[in-house]
Design an enzyme around this catalytic site. Structure first.
Site, PDB file in Angstrom:
ATOM      1  N   GLY A  12      52.821  41.117   2.161  1.00  0.00           N
ATOM      2  CA  GLY A  12      53.307  39.739   2.289  1.00  0.00           C
ATOM      3  C   GLY A  12      54.412  39.519   3.296  1.00  0.00           C
ATOM      4  O   GLY A  12      55.096  38.490   3.250  1.00  0.00           O
ATOM      5  N   ASN A  14      54.191  38.897   6.575  1.00  0.00           N
ATOM      6  CA  ASN A  14      53.905  37.759   7.460  1.00  0.00           C
ATOM      7  C   ASN A  14      54.085  36.442   6.711  1.00  0.00           C
ATOM      8  O   ASN A  14      54.607  35.471   7.271  1.00  0.00           O
ATOM      9  CB  ASN A  14      52.474  37.854   8.015  1.00  0.00           C
ATOM     10  CG  ASN A  14      52.404  38.782   9.202  1.00  0.00           C
ATOM     11  OD1 ASN A  14      52.866  38.441  10.286  1.00  0.00           O
ATOM     12  ND2 ASN A  14      51.858  39.975   8.988  1.00  0.00           N
ATOM     13  N   MET A  91      42.779  39.897   2.094  1.00  0.00           N
ATOM     14  CA  MET A  91      41.739  40.902   2.297  1.00  0.00           C
ATOM     15  C   MET A  91      40.388  40.483   1.705  1.00  0.00           C
ATOM     16  O   MET A  91      39.766  41.230   0.960  1.00  0.00           O
ATOM     17  CB  MET A  91      42.196  42.236   1.667  1.00  0.00           C
ATOM     18  CG  MET A  91      43.497  42.744   2.225  1.00  0.00           C
ATOM     19  SD  MET A  91      43.437  42.989   4.017  1.00  0.00           S
ATOM     20  CE  MET A  91      42.425  44.455   4.065  1.00  0.00           C
ATOM     21  N   ARG A  92      39.979  39.292   2.013  1.00  0.00           N
ATOM     22  CA  ARG A  92      38.679  38.826   1.522  1.00  0.00           C
ATOM     23  C   ARG A  92      37.940  38.203   2.692  1.00  0.00           C
ATOM     24  O   ARG A  92      38.559  37.533   3.527  1.00  0.00           O
ATOM     25  CB  ARG A  92      38.849  37.699   0.502  1.00  0.00           C
ATOM     26  CG  ARG A  92      39.711  38.050  -0.646  1.00  0.00           C
ATOM     27  CD  ARG A  92      38.869  38.602  -1.764  1.00  0.00           C
ATOM     28  NE  ARG A  92      39.732  39.038  -2.812  1.00  0.00           N
ATOM     29  CZ  ARG A  92      39.526  40.108  -3.561  1.00  0.00           C
ATOM     30  NH1 ARG A  92      38.470  40.852  -3.356  1.00  0.00           N
ATOM     31  NH2 ARG A  92      40.358  40.440  -4.506  1.00  0.00           N
ATOM     32  N   ASN A 106      43.877  33.049  11.058  1.00  0.00           N
ATOM     33  CA  ASN A 106      44.082  34.438  10.657  1.00  0.00           C
ATOM     34  C   ASN A 106      44.884  35.189  11.716  1.00  0.00           C
ATOM     35  O   ASN A 106      44.846  34.850  12.895  1.00  0.00           O
ATOM     36  CB  ASN A 106      42.721  35.132  10.487  1.00  0.00           C
ATOM     37  CG  ASN A 106      42.863  36.537   9.925  1.00  0.00           C
ATOM     38  OD1 ASN A 106      43.672  36.779   9.018  1.00  0.00           O
ATOM     39  ND2 ASN A 106      42.093  37.484  10.456  1.00  0.00           N
ATOM     40  N   HIS A 108      45.324  39.097  13.214  1.00  0.00           N
ATOM     41  CA  HIS A 108      44.658  40.397  13.192  1.00  0.00           C
ATOM     42  C   HIS A 108      45.371  41.351  14.154  1.00  0.00           C
ATOM     43  O   HIS A 108      45.664  40.986  15.295  1.00  0.00           O
ATOM     44  CB  HIS A 108      43.188  40.242  13.606  1.00  0.00           C
ATOM     45  CG  HIS A 108      42.434  41.520  13.450  1.00  0.00           C
ATOM     46  ND1 HIS A 108      42.007  41.987  12.217  1.00  0.00           N
ATOM     47  CD2 HIS A 108      42.078  42.466  14.353  1.00  0.00           C
ATOM     48  CE1 HIS A 108      41.409  43.148  12.382  1.00  0.00           C
ATOM     49  NE2 HIS A 108      41.438  43.470  13.651  1.00  0.00           N
TER      50      HIS A 108
HETATM   51  C1  GRF Z   1      48.968  42.501   8.984  1.00  0.00           C
HETATM   52  O1  GRF Z   1      48.957  43.650   9.780  1.00  0.00           O
HETATM   53  C2  GRF Z   1      47.992  41.459   9.489  1.00  0.00           C
HETATM   54  O2  GRF Z   1      47.846  41.480  10.868  1.00  0.00           O
HETATM   55  C3  GRF Z   1      46.711  41.878   8.803  1.00  0.00           C
HETATM   56  O3  GRF Z   1      47.109  42.300   7.523  1.00  0.00           O
HETATM   57  C4  GRF Z   1      48.452  42.789   7.574  1.00  0.00           C
HETATM   58  C5  GRF Z   1      49.231  42.071   6.520  1.00  0.00           C
HETATM   59  O4  GRF Z   1      50.556  42.533   6.413  1.00  0.00           O
HETATM   60  N1  GRF Z   1      45.761  40.801   8.770  1.00  0.00           N
HETATM   61  P1  GRF Z   1      51.612  41.753   5.502  1.00  0.00           P
HETATM   62  O5  GRF Z   1      50.997  41.649   4.110  1.00  0.00           O
HETATM   63  O6  GRF Z   1      51.839  40.412   6.110  1.00  0.00           O
HETATM   64  O7  GRF Z   1      52.828  42.612   5.525  1.00  0.00           O
END
Ligand code: GRF
Length: 190
Positions: A12, A14, A91-92, A106, A108
């Site tokens: 979490g 981000n 993650m879905r 999203n 990535h």
């Molecule tokens: C990040 O590396 C993002 O790019 C990817 O999943 C990860 C999530 O990290 N989609 P966090 O949960 O925000 O720490």
């Protein structure tokens, strides 16, 4: 007001950066934070780091079929009158019905279309690529496909370990994702 939902599954970080950024953005309201795994660290992080803020956090664990799970998510999005959903480590894979009903963004950790799917940092590092990058894109029904909003590179140093390589990438993620939220605030669309 543009009503935004954040979806997360794991650490979490981000999502936390987006919550922080939203405080300064007068046209953005984070109206829903949705977590689909009870073990996600996000609710606790929010309590620790944002004790003054009372965001609506919903935990909708996936217990039944994808259809049932998406029906619950749809209800939460409709209830909170959400305009845009920012996926932050969610993650879905969303069905094409979902991606047609709502606007999803999203982040990535690769230079898409390279390394779509899981473990993008690990695969770029193992491949010895001299640089990698971060992509923020609209979500369609594919896996990490959809029009790119912003893409930025970062170098791999000869002294890098996987951890230092990922740390450099994550730091870039934490800068870029809030910038995209600000763009939505300033321009009203993405
Ligand atoms: C990040 O590396 C993002 O790019 C990817 O999943 C990860 C999530 O990290 N989609 P966090 O949960 O925000 O720490």
């Amino acid at each position: 007001m543009i009503r935004v939902a954040l979806f997360a599954s794991g650490t979490g970080t981000n999502a936390m950066k987006l919550l922080e950024a939203a405080r300064e953005l007068h046209h953005i309201e984070i109206a829903l934070v949705l977590v689909d795994q009870a073990k996600s660290q996000l609710p606790q992080r929010m309590k620790n780091e944002n004790p003054r803020h009372t965001y609506r956090v919903k935990v909708i664990e996936r217990t039944g079929t994808r259809e049932q799970h998406e029906a619950q998510i749809t209800e939460a999005l409709v209830d909170a009158k959400i305009d845009w959903v920012f996926l932050a480590g969610y993650m879905r894979i969303l069905s094409s019905e979902m991606t047609k009903k709502f606007r999803f963004i999203n982040i990535h950790p690769s230079l898409l279309p390279l390394y779509a799917g899981l473990d993008a940092y690990e695969r770029a590092f193992a491949n010895g690529d001299a640089e990698s990058g971060i992509t923020i894109h609209h979500v369609d029904s594919g896996v990490d496909t959809g029009p790119v909003i912003v893409q930025e590179k970062f170098p791999r140093l000869t002294t890098d370990t996987l951890d230092s390589f990922m740390d450099r990438g994550k730091a870039l993620e934490w800068t870029l994702y809030p910038q995209v939220l600000k763009k939505l605030n300033d321009e009203g669309t993405l």
